[in-house]
Design an enzyme around this catalytic site. Sequence first.
Site, mmCIF file in Angstrom:
data_model
loop_
_atom_site.group_PDB
_atom_site.id
_atom_site.type_symbol
_atom_site.label_atom_id
_atom_site.label_comp_id
_atom_site.label_asym_id
_atom_site.label_seq_id
_atom_site.Cartn_x
_atom_site.Cartn_y
_atom_site.Cartn_z
ATOM 1 C CG HIS A 2 0.317 -1.705 -0.492
ATOM 2 N ND1 HIS A 2 1.350 -1.290 -0.885
ATOM 3 C CD2 HIS A 2 -0.670 -1.001 -1.054
ATOM 4 C CE1 HIS A 2 1.098 -0.260 -2.103
ATOM 5 N NE2 HIS A 2 -0.123 -0.182 -2.150
ATOM 6 C CB CYS A 12 7.036 -3.262 -3.754
ATOM 7 S SG CYS A 12 6.009 -2.972 -1.971
#
Length: 259
Positions: free
Chosen positions: A161, A248
Amino acid sequence: MIKNVIVRKPSKNFADGITTSNLGKPNYEKALKQHEQYIEALKKCGCNVTILDADERYPDSTFVEDVAIVTEKCAIITKPGAQSRKGEEKEIIDVLKKFYNNIEFLSGNACLDGGDILRFENHFYIGQSKRTNAEGAKQLTEILNKYGYTASTVPVKKILHLKTGIIYLKENTFIGTGEFIDNDTFKDFTVINVDSKEAYSANCILINDNVIIPKNFPNSKKALINAGYKTIEVEMSEFEKMDGGLTCLSLRIPVDNSK
């Protein structure tokens, strides 16, 4: 300022989630303890923490950031890019209704993970990765524009990511590693350089003047302290094994829109 934070406990099948780390299988009990320490760190930063029960249907569901994007003006439900995670996003809607009157949705062929969304003041960088496609970026940009925000895309070539490799702190300063150290997108900003041996620690969180960082990354900690930041360390070894970082594990709601 961040006042309210949403987290979800790791599921018992946490080790069955998606990973490319090659760091071995995580220990569930240890992951639970580390998650509790993470929550305590958030509370030290002055946050109210909503703790959701584990969702045993989705091994990756503790990584709650991927299923929504939260701003002062709206919440946006994403469409996770990994097949095994599709459906996770539906479980967060009722929770977000406690904080938002307006919730937006991506649709159709869009794929987008929250881990690819990096906010810089009122601009949002959208990482185009294996988990976020062009249609997802297009739809998100349209929604953000509607609320007065701007957005642009950034290619993510080597990592999972966008926020795996770069995080915004404050005052035009980022912390980054790998492909983002000399990236043209960030050439006009200060980027605190995280060396490749400590690359995992680039994913940290600035919350209310404290930077939460993973434990056992001394060079990164020193660089942040030298830059004037106060740090709180949290052991993250079991989440690192599952390609998960500090950002996250939570949805961090800006205070202006909290109830």
